[in-house]
Design a protein around this motif. Structure first.
Motif, mmCIF file in Angstrom:
data_model
loop_
_atom_site.group_PDB
_atom_site.id
_atom_site.type_symbol
_atom_site.label_atom_id
_atom_site.label_comp_id
_atom_site.label_asym_id
_atom_site.label_seq_id
_atom_site.Cartn_x
_atom_site.Cartn_y
_atom_site.Cartn_z
ATOM 1 N N GLU A 1 8.602 0.604 -2.447
ATOM 2 C CA GLU A 1 7.166 0.904 -2.444
ATOM 3 C C GLU A 1 6.523 0.208 -3.649
ATOM 4 O O GLU A 1 7.214 -0.349 -4.499
ATOM 5 N N CYS A 2 5.204 0.253 -3.743
ATOM 6 C CA CYS A 2 4.489 -0.445 -4.811
ATOM 7 C C CYS A 2 5.038 -0.055 -6.188
ATOM 8 O O CYS A 2 5.213 1.129 -6.486
ATOM 9 N N GLY A 3 5.353 -1.059 -6.979
ATOM 10 C CA GLY A 3 5.905 -0.828 -8.307
ATOM 11 C C GLY A 3 7.411 -0.733 -8.328
ATOM 12 O O GLY A 3 8.022 -0.774 -9.391
ATOM 13 N N GLY A 4 8.035 -0.616 -7.164
ATOM 14 C CA GLY A 4 9.486 -0.545 -7.116
ATOM 15 C C GLY A 4 10.114 -1.891 -7.420
ATOM 16 O O GLY A 4 9.539 -2.939 -7.142
ATOM 17 N N LEU A 5 11.296 -1.858 -8.024
ATOM 18 C CA LEU A 5 12.107 -3.066 -8.162
ATOM 19 C C LEU A 5 12.940 -3.098 -6.899
ATOM 20 O O LEU A 5 13.889 -2.320 -6.736
ATOM 21 N N TYR A 6 12.547 -3.948 -5.976
ATOM 22 C CA TYR A 6 13.052 -3.909 -4.604
ATOM 23 C C TYR A 6 14.574 -3.847 -4.547
ATOM 24 O O TYR A 6 15.259 -4.676 -5.121
ATOM 25 N N SER A 7 15.069 -2.801 -3.887
ATOM 26 C CA SER A 7 16.504 -2.538 -3.689
ATOM 27 C C SER A 7 17.252 -2.266 -4.988
ATOM 28 O O SER A 7 18.476 -2.228 -4.992
ATOM 29 N N ILE A 8 16.515 -2.080 -6.106
ATOM 30 C CA ILE A 8 17.178 -1.839 -7.395
ATOM 31 C C ILE A 8 16.790 -0.492 -7.995
ATOM 32 O O ILE A 8 17.657 0.319 -8.295
ATOM 33 N N ALA A 9 15.471 -0.266 -8.169
ATOM 34 C CA ALA A 9 15.047 0.957 -8.856
ATOM 35 C C ALA A 9 13.661 1.394 -8.399
ATOM 36 O O ALA A 9 12.752 0.570 -8.271
ATOM 37 N N ALA A 10 13.518 2.683 -8.185
ATOM 38 C CA ALA A 10 12.210 3.268 -7.873
ATOM 39 C C ALA A 10 11.410 3.406 -9.168
ATOM 40 O O ALA A 10 11.990 3.594 -10.240
ATOM 41 N N PRO A 11 10.086 3.338 -9.091
ATOM 42 C CA PRO A 11 9.280 3.585 -10.290
ATOM 43 C C PRO A 11 9.404 5.049 -10.717
ATOM 44 O O PRO A 11 9.698 5.915 -9.896
ATOM 45 N N GLU A 12 9.196 5.312 -11.996
ATOM 46 C CA GLU A 12 9.258 6.694 -12.487
ATOM 47 C C GLU A 12 8.167 7.547 -11.855
ATOM 48 O O GLU A 12 8.357 8.734 -11.634
ATOM 49 N N VAL A 13 7.028 6.936 -11.588
ATOM 50 C CA VAL A 13 5.882 7.630 -10.998
ATOM 51 C C VAL A 13 5.095 6.618 -10.170
ATOM 52 O O VAL A 13 5.118 5.428 -10.462
ATOM 53 N N ASN A 14 4.415 7.080 -9.126
ATOM 54 C CA ASN A 14 3.581 6.208 -8.310
ATOM 55 C C ASN A 14 2.177 6.204 -8.888
ATOM 56 O O ASN A 14 1.499 7.230 -8.873
ATOM 57 N N VAL A 15 1.747 5.064 -9.399
ATOM 58 C CA VAL A 15 0.392 4.935 -9.943
ATOM 59 C C VAL A 15 -0.416 3.922 -9.136
ATOM 60 O O VAL A 15 -1.392 3.366 -9.615
ATOM 61 N N CYS A 16 -0.023 3.730 -7.875
ATOM 62 C CA CYS A 16 -0.696 2.802 -6.968
ATOM 63 C C CYS A 16 -2.086 3.335 -6.629
ATOM 64 O O CYS A 16 -2.243 4.506 -6.292
ATOM 65 N N PHE A 17 -3.086 2.477 -6.740
ATOM 66 C CA PHE A 17 -4.452 2.830 -6.350
ATOM 67 C C PHE A 17 -4.589 2.732 -4.834
ATOM 68 O O PHE A 17 -3.755 2.141 -4.160
ATOM 69 N N PRO A 18 -5.681 3.268 -4.284
ATOM 70 C CA PRO A 18 -5.930 3.133 -2.846
ATOM 71 C C PRO A 18 -6.092 1.662 -2.451
ATOM 72 O O PRO A 18 -6.444 0.829 -3.292
ATOM 73 N N PRO A 19 -5.849 1.342 -1.169
ATOM 74 C CA PRO A 19 -6.057 -0.032 -0.733
ATOM 75 C C PRO A 19 -7.501 -0.472 -0.996
ATOM 76 O O PRO A 19 -8.408 0.359 -1.071
ATOM 77 N N ASP B 1 0.860 -1.183 0.000
ATOM 78 C CA ASP B 1 0.000 0.000 0.000
ATOM 79 C C ASP B 1 0.894 1.230 0.000
ATOM 80 O O ASP B 1 1.448 1.608 1.011
ATOM 81 N N SER B 2 1.032 1.837 -1.163
ATOM 82 C CA SER B 2 1.872 3.026 -1.327
ATOM 83 C C SER B 2 1.069 4.180 -1.902
ATOM 84 O O SER B 2 1.634 5.126 -2.453
ATOM 85 N N PHE B 3 -0.242 4.097 -1.813
ATOM 86 C CA PHE B 3 -1.107 5.114 -2.389
ATOM 87 C C PHE B 3 -0.715 6.502 -1.888
ATOM 88 O O PHE B 3 -0.650 6.753 -0.690
ATOM 89 N N GLY B 4 -0.426 7.410 -2.825
ATOM 90 C CA GLY B 4 -0.124 8.799 -2.502
ATOM 91 C C GLY B 4 1.281 9.059 -1.994
ATOM 92 O O GLY B 4 1.600 10.197 -1.653
ATOM 93 N N LEU B 5 2.133 8.056 -1.964
ATOM 94 C CA LEU B 5 3.491 8.236 -1.445
ATOM 95 C C LEU B 5 4.488 8.505 -2.565
ATOM 96 O O LEU B 5 4.234 8.214 -3.731
ATOM 97 N N GLU B 6 5.625 9.026 -2.188
ATOM 98 C CA GLU B 6 6.722 9.255 -3.123
ATOM 99 C C GLU B 6 7.221 7.911 -3.662
ATOM 100 O O GLU B 6 7.360 6.953 -2.899
ATOM 101 N N PRO B 7 7.486 7.814 -4.969
ATOM 102 C CA PRO B 7 7.968 6.545 -5.515
ATOM 103 C C PRO B 7 9.351 6.173 -4.965
ATOM 104 O O PRO B 7 10.263 6.998 -4.970
ATOM 105 N N LYS B 8 9.471 4.955 -4.463
ATOM 106 C CA LYS B 8 10.743 4.448 -3.949
ATOM 107 C C LYS B 8 10.895 2.997 -4.365
ATOM 108 O O LYS B 8 9.916 2.338 -4.709
ATOM 109 N N ASN B 9 12.127 2.482 -4.289
ATOM 110 C CA ASN B 9 12.349 1.108 -4.737
ATOM 111 C C ASN B 9 11.717 0.072 -3.817
ATOM 112 O O ASN B 9 11.605 -1.086 -4.183
#
Length: 175
Positions: A118-136, A108-116
């Motif tokens: 957070e939702c959509g991140g490649l864990y410990s590798i790369a943050a997403p370009e943008v956070n497009v996570c929907f609400p829980p 659940d990363s809805f509304g948060l800054e994109p990080k590796n």
């Protein structure tokens, strides 16, 4: 002081790829047909709970496909629980693992800054370009194209692995 009346309506976001039929020749790892019980035959952990709508509730640890894949195109649909009392990695934490090494984070990363991590991140590798996570509690999708690393006959890596990720129809990682 003037009083103004207005009404708010909840808008439920929907992924444009949700419910898409599988491509011809696709290997369906969680087959669902209305009126039939979904099975976990293709999975190592039979303890996950199959729900009446054909979805699977995570229970008792991780789950992996019995079949191994190298290059793959995946379509995953998921719903993150609403856990308002939790923070960070305790909010619906899961992931889609590729080759037991690369993880596309589910959280659940809805509304948060994109990080590796957070939702959509490649864990410990790369943050997403943008956070497009929907609400829980919203159904979401990942469309993932993964190309495994290439090696020569001596075992030397000649090309790195590549991944393209589109959550909810938006490209956030490319190659």
């Amino acid at each position: 002081n003037e009083k103004i009346r207005f009404q708010l309506s909840r808008i439920q976001p929907e992924s444009p790829t949700a419910g898409a039929p599988p491509a011809q020749g696709a290997i369906v790892l969680l087959p669902y047909r209305p009126g039939e019980m979904t099975t976990l035959e293709a999975w190592t952990n039979q303890d996950w709970e199959v729900l009446p709508d054909g979805s699977i509730q995570v229970h008792n640890g991780e789950n992996r496909t019995k079949r191994e894949f190298r290059d793959v195109q995946l379509h995953v649909e998921f719903r993150i629980p609403y856990q308002p009392e939790e923070r960070g990695q305790s909010r619906g934490n899961s992931g889609v693992y590729l080759q037991n090494y690369y993880e596309v984070q589910v959280l659940d990363s809805f509304g948060l800054e994109p990080k590796n991590n957070e939702c959509g991140g490649l864990y410990s590798i790369a943050a997403p370009e943008v956070n497009v996570c929907f609400p829980p509690e919203s159904w979401q999708t990942y469309d993932i194209v993964f190309r495994a690393a290439r090696f020569d006959d001596d075992g030397n890596r000649t090309e790195p692995a590549r991944i393209t990720v589109l959550p909810n129809g938006v490209k956030i990682h490319e190659n």
